[in-house]
Write an enzyme that holds these catalytic residues in place. Structure first.
Site, mmCIF file in Angstrom:
data_model
loop_
_atom_site.group_PDB
_atom_site.id
_atom_site.type_symbol
_atom_site.label_atom_id
_atom_site.label_comp_id
_atom_site.label_asym_id
_atom_site.label_seq_id
_atom_site.Cartn_x
_atom_site.Cartn_y
_atom_site.Cartn_z
ATOM 1 C CG HIS A 174 -1.200 1.484 1.842
ATOM 2 N ND1 HIS A 174 -2.285 2.064 0.853
ATOM 3 C CD2 HIS A 174 -0.622 2.099 2.451
ATOM 4 C CE1 HIS A 174 -2.209 3.337 1.503
ATOM 5 N NE2 HIS A 174 -1.403 3.496 2.382
ATOM 6 C CG ASP A 193 2.495 -14.139 -13.386
ATOM 7 O OD1 ASP A 193 2.753 -14.268 -12.204
ATOM 8 O OD2 ASP A 193 1.520 -13.406 -13.727
ATOM 9 C CB CYS A 204 0.130 -5.171 -19.325
ATOM 10 S SG CYS A 204 -0.172 -7.116 -19.463
HETATM 11 C C1 PEP Z 1 1.946 -9.709 -15.531
HETATM 12 O O1 PEP Z 1 2.131 -10.876 -15.035
HETATM 13 O O2 PEP Z 1 2.940 -9.396 -15.766
HETATM 14 C C2 PEP Z 1 0.651 -9.114 -15.440
HETATM 15 C C3 PEP Z 1 0.523 -8.242 -15.910
HETATM 16 O O3 PEP Z 1 -0.362 -9.777 -14.854
HETATM 17 P P1 PEP Z 1 -0.694 -9.899 -13.228
HETATM 18 O O4 PEP Z 1 0.556 -8.979 -12.578
HETATM 19 O O5 PEP Z 1 -2.223 -9.431 -13.050
HETATM 20 O O6 PEP Z 1 -0.271 -11.427 -12.803
HETATM 21 MG MG MG Z 2 0.455 -12.320 -14.554
#
Ligand code: PEP
Ligand code: MG
Length: 564
Positions: A184, A450, A497
């Site tokens: 946070h 990930d 992303c």
């Molecule tokens: C990622 O794994 O980079 C991603 C954008 O998904 P999350 O962070 O929601 O796992």
């Molecule tokens: Mg992910």
């Protein structure tokens, strides 16, 4: 020099304000003849305090920061919280212990889920707990508006209501003993542009109020009592970072284009419908990731088709024709949802999560796919599937998507003509067969969070191995390069992303590797646009080629640093 996790970029130099851990010795605590009544009074006093704080923070820091107090007010009204405390008192606990235990159990439950959003809830629970205990024990809360000179705050942890009250002109920076990049306090620091380092173990033992300190929010370091040489060096760094930030607002509306005209798409990541507003304010050209799992959290049953349809439609309408990438349900791993009855797993990150679960539960998945087809009529909708590890999963997901459309058409419902379909590349196996996946999708979005975790074998939530989580490891850059090349050869575009896309150190090399779209936190948009506008695409490509041949992340950092 203390090392921790770089939570919010920038350099801050100032005097330390040390927040000691607030524990009031038992003998000094107020005594309660009528514990039940004491609890009621503490609830009431906490609520009154929150209402005043809410008004104050809305005036000084805006509605978004003030919203934290709405959440706290709701929590204090929660009948199950009140009943648990009352039950503990009926079982013989004194009121302080009853509140402490209830808060501790609740907060452990949330933080045990390890999901970023849920961890924030745990911080909120601890926050209201501290407030209640403050009233019960007589420990007063910090009055942030009473600061008379700017400070660097050093604390074990900072509560959401602390950070909501921060005035960046008085809080130059902060450092805490606990927390990670997604805790946070780190998120709040980035939102307010306050340099911060978190997760510095034993920090409270090594600092005193009034001492001079430097927070280096880029390197993740805190220097207490710097030498003259360090001070000169950091003052120069501070001026550089201040110059970089100067006039940042004016970059919001400008396109991200390199000096030699390489155009980069800039989109925002969102978790809620309401996030669209700040995405647009910061100059997002689209939404590159809508994490729909948030719609499924903190409730007793799954959202209905109608509810999902309204959420997706509202985002599309508010984005007024700009592209919106909606990711299908990505739960499991760190995001556990009670009503989905997901079995406990030894390794949830390697387990029954995201598309794996959705393919096994088509009845649940199809509700979302139907809502998406219906909403797709209201804008430029793109769907993407998370955690695809092989071709079969992708094909099966697309099959269910088509089935959902056919069902709706048979029922006489209005649906989008067509929807562009993409997938996340966040498992190394998908990156390695990107050439085989590319013909079957319209785009890829690299989930670097990930992808790094699985490639490096490093749990992304584990602070103690954080140093091994290296976005600029050559293996990561090679995978990204493979994915982009495979997609481009087949005329498909590639976005990213994960957090790496908003990391200013990584941006030049990603531009050089040919990434088409950066989907990032809204507040990072002006900075990334500004940086891209200073880069030469040609030089970035040269450096990227050298990075792919480099042996270590440190070598790669040095190559990127040479660019400027
Ligand atoms: C990622 O794994 O980079 C991603 C954008 O998904 P999350 O962070 O929601 O796992
Ligand atoms: Mg992910």
């Amino acid at each position: 020099m203390w090392s921790g996790i770089a939570a919010s970029p920038g350099i801050a130099i100032g005097k330390i304000l040390l927040l000691p851990n607030k524990i009031v010795p038992e003998e000094k605590q107020k005594k309660h003849d009528d514990p039940q009544r004491a609890f009621e009074q503490a609830l009431l006093a906490s609520k009154e305090e929150l209402i005043t704080l809410r008004e104050q923070v809305a005036r000084t820091n805006g509605e978004e920061m003030a919203a934290v107090f709405d959440a706290h007010l709701l929590m204090l009204d929660d009948p199950s919280l009140i009943e648990t405390v009352n039950q503990a008192m009926r079982d013989g606990a004194d009121v302080v212990t009853a509140v402490q235990e209830t808060i501790q159990n609740l907060s452990l439950m949330f933080s045990g889920l390890e999901d970023e959003y849920m961890q924030e809830r745990a911080a909120d629970v601890r926050d209201i707990g501290q407030r209640l205990l403050g009233h019960l024990t007589g420990a007063s809360a910090m009055d942030w508006s009473a600061l008379t000179e700017p400070v660097i705050v050093i604390a074990h942890d900072l509560t959401p209501s602390d950070t909501a009250q921060f005035n960046p002109e008085m809080i130059y920076g902060f450092a805490t003993e606990i927390g990670g990049k997604t805790s946070h306090s780190a998120i709040a620091a980035r939102m307010m542009g306050i340099p911060a380092v978190v997760g510095i173990k034993e920090l409270l033992k090594g600092a005193r109020s009034g001492e001079l300190a430097i927070v280096d929010g880029e390197a993740g370091q805190l220097i207490v009592n710097p030498t003259q040489q360090q001070l000169v060096q950091y003052e120069a760094k501070f001026r550089q970072s201040r110059d970089f930030c100067a006039g940042m607002d004016s970059f919001q509306e400008l396109p991200a284009v390199t000096v030699d005209r390489q155009r980069i798409g800039i989109a925002a990541n969102i978790g809620w419908v309401r996030d669209v507003e700040s995405a647009l304010q910061y100059g997002a050209e689209g939404i590159g990731l809508y994490r729909t799992e948030f719609l499924f959290m903190n409730r007793e049953t799954a959202p209905t088709e109608e509810e999902q349809y309204i959420a997706y439609k509202t985002v599309l309408e508010n984005m007024a024709g700009r592209p919106v990438v909606i990711r299908t349900l990505d739960v499991g791993g760190d995001k556990q949802i009670g009503y989905l009855n997901m079995p406990a797993e030894k390794n949830p990150f390697l387990g029954w999560r995201a598309i794996r679960m959705c393919l096994d539960r088509p009845e649940l998945f199809k509700i979302q796919l139907r809502a998406l087809w219906r909403a797709g009529r209201y804008g430029d909708l793109k769907i993407m599937f998370p955690m695809i590890s092989n071709l079969d999963e992708l094909r099966r997901a697309k099959e269910l998507l088509l089935q959902a459309r056919e069902e709706l058409v048979a029922e006489g419902k209005m649906v989008a003509g067509s929807i562009s379909v993409g997938m996340m590349i966040e498992i190394p196996s998908a990156a390695l067969i990107a050439d085989q996946l590319a013909p079957e999708v319209d785009f890829f979005s690299i989930g670097s969070n990930d992808l790094i975790q699985y490639t490096m074998g490093v749990d992304r939530m584990n602070e103690s191995i954080n140093h091994l989580y290296q976005p600029l490891h050559p293996a990561i850059l090679r995978l990204i390069s493979m994915v982009i090349d495979a997609a481009h050869r087949q005329g498909k575009w590639v976005g990213m992303c994960g957090e790496m896309a908003g990391d200013l150190t990584c941006v030049p090399v990603l531009v050089g590797l040919g990434l088409d779209e950066f989907s990032i936190s809204a507040s990072d948009i002006p900075g990334v646009k500004k940086l891209v506008r200073t880069l030469s695409g040609r030089k970035c490509r040269e450096v990227a080629a050298k990075c792919l041949a480099a042996g270590t992340a440190a070598d790669i950092r040095a190559l990127i640093a040479d660019l400027s």
